[in-house]
Design a protein around this motif. Sequence first.
Motif, short mmCIF file in Angstrom:
data_model
loop_
_atom_site.label_atom_id
_atom_site.label_comp_id
_atom_site.label_asym_id
_atom_site.label_seq_id
_atom_site.Cartn_x
_atom_site.Cartn_y
_atom_site.Cartn_z
N SER A 1 0.82 -1.21 0.00
CA SER A 1 0.00 0.00 0.00
C SER A 1 0.86 1.26 0.00
CB SER A 1 -0.92 0.01 1.22
OG SER A 1 -0.19 0.21 2.42
N MET A 2 2.15 1.13 0.35
CA MET A 2 3.06 2.28 0.40
C MET A 2 3.99 2.35 -0.81
SD MET A 2 4.22 2.09 4.40
CE MET A 2 3.05 2.30 5.75
N ARG A 3 3.84 1.45 -1.76
CA ARG A 3 4.79 1.36 -2.87
C ARG A 3 4.81 2.64 -3.72
NH1 ARG A 3 2.90 -0.28 -7.93
NH2 ARG A 3 4.83 -1.45 -8.30
N ASP A 4 3.74 3.43 -3.70
CA ASP A 4 3.69 4.67 -4.48
C ASP A 4 4.05 5.89 -3.64
OD1 ASP A 4 2.81 3.28 -6.75
OD2 ASP A 4 0.70 3.44 -6.12
N ASN A 5 4.55 5.66 -2.40
CA ASN A 5 4.83 6.76 -1.48
C ASN A 5 6.32 7.09 -1.42
OD1 ASN A 5 2.16 6.27 -1.00
ND2 ASN A 5 2.36 6.03 1.23
N LEU A 6 6.62 8.38 -1.27
CA LEU A 6 7.97 8.83 -0.98
C LEU A 6 7.92 9.70 0.26
CD1 LEU A 6 9.56 9.85 -4.42
CD2 LEU A 6 10.10 7.86 -3.01
N VAL A 7 9.00 9.59 1.06
CA VAL A 7 9.12 10.40 2.27
C VAL A 7 10.21 11.45 2.03
CG1 VAL A 7 9.59 10.40 4.74
CG2 VAL A 7 8.43 8.44 3.71
N PHE A 8 9.82 12.72 2.12
CA PHE A 8 10.76 13.84 1.96
C PHE A 8 11.13 14.35 3.35
CE2 PHE A 8 8.25 13.53 -1.83
CZ PHE A 8 9.10 13.85 -2.89
N SER A 9 12.41 14.29 3.68
CA SER A 9 12.87 14.70 5.01
C SER A 9 13.74 15.94 4.91
CB SER A 9 13.67 13.56 5.66
OG SER A 9 12.87 12.40 5.79
N GLY A 10 13.64 16.79 5.96
CA GLY A 10 14.48 17.99 6.06
C GLY A 10 13.88 19.24 5.48
N ILE A 11 12.68 19.14 4.89
CA ILE A 11 12.06 20.34 4.30
C ILE A 11 11.49 21.20 5.43
CG2 ILE A 11 10.26 21.18 2.75
CD1 ILE A 11 10.44 18.56 1.23
N PRO A 12 11.90 22.48 5.50
CA PRO A 12 11.41 23.35 6.59
C PRO A 12 9.88 23.50 6.55
CG PRO A 12 13.29 24.33 5.48
CD PRO A 12 12.88 23.17 4.64
N GLU A 13 9.32 23.63 7.75
CA GLU A 13 7.87 23.80 7.86
C GLU A 13 7.53 25.29 7.90
OE1 GLU A 13 5.45 21.37 10.49
OE2 GLU A 13 7.25 20.20 11.04
N ALA A 14 6.35 25.60 7.38
CA ALA A 14 5.85 26.98 7.45
C ALA A 14 4.40 26.92 7.90
CB ALA A 14 5.95 27.65 6.08
N ALA A 15 4.03 27.89 8.72
CA ALA A 15 2.66 27.91 9.24
C ALA A 15 1.67 28.06 8.09
CB ALA A 15 2.51 29.06 10.23
N GLY A 16 0.65 27.22 8.10
CA GLY A 16 -0.39 27.29 7.10
C GLY A 16 0.05 26.86 5.71
N GLU A 17 1.13 26.11 5.61
CA GLU A 17 1.64 25.69 4.31
C GLU A 17 0.70 24.70 3.63
OE1 GLU A 17 5.31 23.54 4.74
OE2 GLU A 17 4.38 21.93 5.89
N ASP A 18 0.79 24.63 2.31
CA ASP A 18 0.14 23.59 1.53
C ASP A 18 1.20 22.55 1.21
OD1 ASP A 18 -2.16 22.57 -0.21
OD2 ASP A 18 -0.50 22.74 -1.65
N ALA A 19 1.08 21.35 1.79
CA ALA A 19 2.13 20.34 1.69
C ALA A 19 2.43 19.97 0.24
CB ALA A 19 1.73 19.09 2.48
N GLU A 20 1.41 19.88 -0.61
CA GLU A 20 1.66 19.50 -2.00
C GLU A 20 2.48 20.55 -2.72
OE1 GLU A 20 -0.91 18.59 -6.06
OE2 GLU A 20 -1.76 18.03 -4.09
N THR A 21 2.13 21.83 -2.50
CA THR A 21 2.89 22.92 -3.12
C THR A 21 4.33 22.92 -2.62
OG1 THR A 21 0.88 24.26 -3.27
CG2 THR A 21 2.99 25.42 -3.44
N THR A 22 4.53 22.65 -1.33
CA THR A 22 5.87 22.62 -0.75
C THR A 22 6.70 21.52 -1.41
OG1 THR A 22 5.04 23.43 1.38
CG2 THR A 22 7.16 22.32 1.38
N VAL A 23 6.09 20.33 -1.60
CA VAL A 23 6.82 19.21 -2.21
C VAL A 23 7.18 19.52 -3.66
CG1 VAL A 23 6.59 16.82 -2.98
CG2 VAL A 23 5.93 17.45 -0.67
N LYS A 24 6.23 20.06 -4.42
CA LYS A 24 6.52 20.37 -5.83
C LYS A 24 7.62 21.42 -5.94
CE LYS A 24 2.27 19.03 -8.17
NZ LYS A 24 1.20 19.44 -9.09
N SER A 25 7.60 22.41 -5.07
CA SER A 25 8.65 23.41 -5.08
C SER A 25 10.00 22.77 -4.76
CB SER A 25 8.33 24.51 -4.05
OG SER A 25 9.39 25.44 -3.97
N PHE A 26 10.01 21.85 -3.79
CA PHE A 26 11.24 21.14 -3.42
C PHE A 26 11.76 20.32 -4.60
CE2 PHE A 26 13.39 17.34 -1.86
CZ PHE A 26 14.36 17.88 -1.05
N ILE A 27 10.88 19.61 -5.29
CA ILE A 27 11.30 18.78 -6.41
C ILE A 27 11.92 19.64 -7.51
CG2 ILE A 27 10.44 17.30 -8.28
CD1 ILE A 27 8.32 16.24 -6.32
#
Length: 262
Positions: free
Chosen positions: A121-147
Amino acid sequence: MKKAQCAASPAKSETPSSKRLRPADSPGTTSPAGKDIADRLESIDKRLSTFDARLSLVELLHREFKCLRESLEFSQQQVETLAAENATLRESVKCLTDNVTELNRENKKIKETVIDLQARSMRDNLVFSGIPEAAGEDAETTVKSFIKTHLKLLEDTVKNIVFDRVHRLGPIRAAAGRPRPIVAKFGHFKQKEHVKSRGRELKGTDFSVNDQFPKEILERRRVLFPIRRGFIQKGSRAVIAVDRLYVDGQLHRDPDTTPWLY
């Protein structure tokens, strides 16, 4: 004439009464032969008394021996009964042990099946570590920006990435703490593998991108990493696939280090 008769009267013979009254045969006196017989009779009487005492002792010993024999026979019966009960109990314990062993085997199979299902069930999942958190962030937008920024994928490629869901793992931490990792479930397995392959761009940084695995598999992988390193130092090609280590194309099996394979 009459005087002659009187003179002659003392010469008459002794009567039986006079014989019994002789000093040698008077009461209180015993002849030597009679004394010897009396002594022998007394000796025989003493021996008979001793024999009676010994016979009584033998009879007492016989009774005690009989009691001991009966007690021994009873004890033997008890021992035989206990031995039979013990054999029955041992058989019962063996059956219970076999059942417990079978249950443990079945439980292990079920547990491995559950772990495998979780991993699938996790085969399509990736874990992104070390990305700074921001209050009220949109996690998907944060990941795409990181990529785009750190994995250096083209903007058009990033725009076409489809996520089923993206979120931070665990409760919110203190501001000074390490940021929570982000789990991203990709809509397409190939897109996930493409992003993962760009993880080499993070070498030497505080960021990382890894597959997501159940806790049990993560613990197994922690065991396998130093083993893999040792084989690589010896010049072998070692690769970890989920919770299995392959050395020069052969599955590495060891009861001490990889008990989950047995």
